[in-house]
Design a protein around this motif. Structure first.
Motif, PDB file in Angstrom:
ATOM      1  N   GLY A   4      -3.464   8.331   0.607  1.00 47.48           N
ATOM      2  CA  GLY A   4      -2.723   9.101  -0.393  1.00 47.48           C
ATOM      3  C   GLY A   4      -1.771  10.134   0.182  1.00 47.48           C
ATOM      4  N   TYR A  14      -1.826   3.629  -1.729  1.00 53.96           N
ATOM      5  CA  TYR A  14      -3.109   2.959  -1.981  1.00 53.96           C
ATOM      6  C   TYR A  14      -3.992   3.008  -0.729  1.00 53.96           C
ATOM      7  CZ  TYR A  14      -0.796   1.487  -6.194  1.00 53.96           C
ATOM      8  OH  TYR A  14      -0.135   1.489  -7.383  1.00 53.96           O
ATOM      9  N   GLU A  66       0.824  -1.218   0.000  1.00 55.68           N
ATOM     10  CA  GLU A  66       0.000   0.000   0.000  1.00 55.68           C
ATOM     11  C   GLU A  66       0.851   1.258   0.000  1.00 55.68           C
ATOM     12  OE1 GLU A  66      -3.224   0.351   2.996  1.00 55.68           O
ATOM     13  OE2 GLU A  66      -2.684  -1.720   3.426  1.00 55.68           O
TER      14      GLU A  66
END
Ligand SMILES: Cc1cc2nc3c(=O)[nH]c(=O)nc-3n(C[C@H](O)[C@H](O)[C@H](O)COP(=O)(O)OP(=O)(O)OC[C@H]3O[C@@H](n4cnc5c(N)ncnc54)[C@H](O)[C@@H]3O)c2cc1C
Ligand SMILES: [Zn+2]
Lengths: 107, 415
Positions: free
Chosen positions: A63, A60, A17
């Motif tokens: 942000g 992800y 992520e």
């Protein structure tokens, strides 16, 4: 797997992520700076074997950019903190000093 | 040193291989050397070898914190090529590749150089333009590469899927004399030749400090005591920043993990090296039948020789879509090395702010192929104190002066 808690949204984010953003707390140099200052800003990273302060983006997730303190020799994560600061928080520094008595400090 | 030959094999076969002897000595360090090289990887050993062979300097110690060849030299995927864009890069990589052609004979050690052909796939129009440009540049540089159409690609690598789900193969850049070699053998061959010249390879000995007087290097502290030297060569790849700090300067280098893996052994399916830089993976098949596989680096600073799991997944995903035949293969082993990445993805072979101290680093993800050429150039720099034509553009001050050797097209991903 590397897990960092995003200080912006509180999510414990795992590596996929996150987007790494290199060394944190760089002093930026612009037009009018000397060649040495420019080179140091652009290229001469600390690259320590040990405690490293760095930028990450919760790419992800929310942000947002944030900062983290991590050990490059063990992959231990000491903590994360918001990007809106010019130096690591005092508690984090104290925590790292307690764990790494030989550490020479973040500057 | 006993020469290795067919007669030696026959002789030993008759006496149960009892007479081979050690390939190199394991000496205790002397008090003082003319030259100390830190790091017994391929680049450090090759530097020492050409110091002796080309410049007659043999009072040399090579100091290694682990075992020789145990760093990136023993961890890479052994791709050898010289199809770089910039003139200074292709000069040193082509020098290295051409030295590899005769290295087994030169060292009297079989390094298993296999110029089986190397293909870099173009899977975007941007890559097509980039590789065609490199082919043109290579022609001007005297490096033999050519452009292949998709049909020609299919011919040299029949297991490829030209019409993949994400990126169709639009062609490729082909270097017929690129290929692979046995990485350990390169380190061992140089080590044996260095030891034979009387040089001391000191393993399990970590350099912990660099001594200087009036701005000139005088020796090093190690876990086996103080050792003096007139000249010092730092050739420690991922640890360059750490050793440079001991010598009092900072490098434009960051250390990151790069991983590789091998599959279970299978019958021959691919007899060239293929690199697919858009989808991020590359592959070749070893003589044992294992597929040797690699991909991209992790994006963050790391000294642990352990990489991120998702990069393995990414690499395998890329290769399965390019070569669907491998989708059922099991992977046997996976490992990581710490690569030294510079700002322009080109190496540093340079004098340093410390007198008589020289550095060779920044080979990053692609320095195995360069070992003989880099050793050649570094030896000249150490011996003469000034770089020769191969090294002159690769000094560390290019970052201050803006003279980058930008190989991000040719080397940004690949090896
Ligand atoms: C997974 C992977 C795949 C790769 N694939 C390819 C490829 O296909 N083709 C290619 O051309 N290149 C490839 N590379 C890059 C290549 O492996 C390296 O550029 C090259 O091996 C570097 O060699 P070296 O001698 O500079 O470093 P190393 O082999 O790492 O040697 C440096 C040595 O210095 C020693 N050292 C460090 N600090 C100290 C100290 N303080 N005191 C004493 N000794 C010290 C280390 O223990 C080490 O043995 C790959 C690298 C990796 C990690
Ligand atoms: Zn977040």
């Amino acid at each position: 797997m590397l897990i960092l808690e995003c200080p912006c949204c509180g999510v414990k984010a795992e590596e996929t992520e996150l987007a790494p953003g290199g060394e944190a707390h760089l002093k930026r140099f612009g037009p009018g700076s000397s060649d040495e200052e420019f080179e140091a800003y652009m290229f001469a990273r600390k690259n320590p074997k040990g405690v490293h302060f760095e930028r990450w983006r919760h790419a992800y997730g929310c942000g947002k950019w944030f900062l983290a303190a991590r050990c490059t020799a063990t992959l231990e994560v000491f903590g994360t903190y918001p990007a809106q600061t010019t130096e690591p928080p005092a508690e984090l520094i104290a925590k790292i000093q307690a764990k790494r008595p030989d550490w020479k400090g973040w500057k | 040193m006993r020469r290795y030959s067919v007669f030696a094999i026959a002789r030993e076969a008759l006496r149960y291989h009892s007479g081979w002897g050690k390939a190199w000595r394991a000496p205790e360090p002397k008090k003082q050397y003319d030259v100390i090289i830190i790091g017994a990887g391929g680049h450090g050993l090759a530097t020492a070898y050409y110091l002796g062979k080309n410049h007659g300097i043999k009072n040399v110690a090579i100091i290694e914190k682990g075992w020789l060849g145990g760093g990136n030299t023993g961890r890479n995927t052994t791709i050898i090529r010289s199809n770089y864009l910039q003139d200074s890069s292709s000069a040193i990589f082509e020098k290295a590749r051409s030295l590899y052609e005769n290295l087994s004979q030169d060292l009297n050690y079989n390094i298993m150089f296999s110029p089986r052909g190397l293909l870099m796939l173009a899977q975007t129009h941007h890559e097509v333009r980039g590789y065609k440009r490199t082919v043109h540049a290579n022609q001007l540089q005297g490096v033999a590469t050519e452009w292949l159409t998709p049909e020609q690609v299919k011919k040299v690598v029949p297991i490829i899927n030209l019409h993949g789900p994400r990126y169709p193969v639009l062609g490729g850049q082909w270097q017929a004399r690129g290929g692979t070699a046995r990485h350990d053998a390169v380190a061992w061959g140089y080590a044996r030749a260095c030891s034979d010249m009387g040089m001391d390879i000191i393993q399990n000995c970590e350099v912990t400090g660099v001594h200087q007087q009036n701005g000139v290097v005088t020796g090093v502290s190690t876990t086996k005591g103080e050792i003096g030297c007139k000249k010092l060569g730092i050739v420690v790849a991922g640890h360059s920043g750490v050793v440079a700090e001991m010598a009092g300067f900072r490098l434009p280098v960051e250390s990151m993990a790069l991983q590789a893996l091998v599959s279970e052994p299978i019958k021959p399916v691919i007899d060239i090296v293929v690199m697919a830089n858009t989808v991020h993976g590359y592959i070749s098949q070893s003589d044992k039948g294992e597929l040797v596989i690699g991909g991209g680096t992790d994006g963050f600073n790391n000294y642990t020789q352990r990489g991120s799991f998702q990069h393995i997944e990414e690499t395998l995903r890329a290769l399965v879509e390019t070569f669907p035949i491998i989708s059922r293969l099991k992977m046997l082993r996976q490992w990581g090395g710490i690569v030294d990445m510079t700002g322009d993805r080109s190496p540093i072979i340079s004098k340093t702010p410390l007198g008589n101290c020289f550095i060779n680093c920044g080979w990053g993800t692609g320095g195995f192929k360069a070992i003989p050429g880099s050793g050649w150039a570094m030896a000249e720099l150490v011996a003469k104190g000034e770089p020769g034509p191969l090294a002159s553009e690769f000094d560390m001050w290019r970052f201050k002066e803006g003279r980058f050797i930008d190989e991000s097209v040719a080397a940004g991903v690949a090896h």
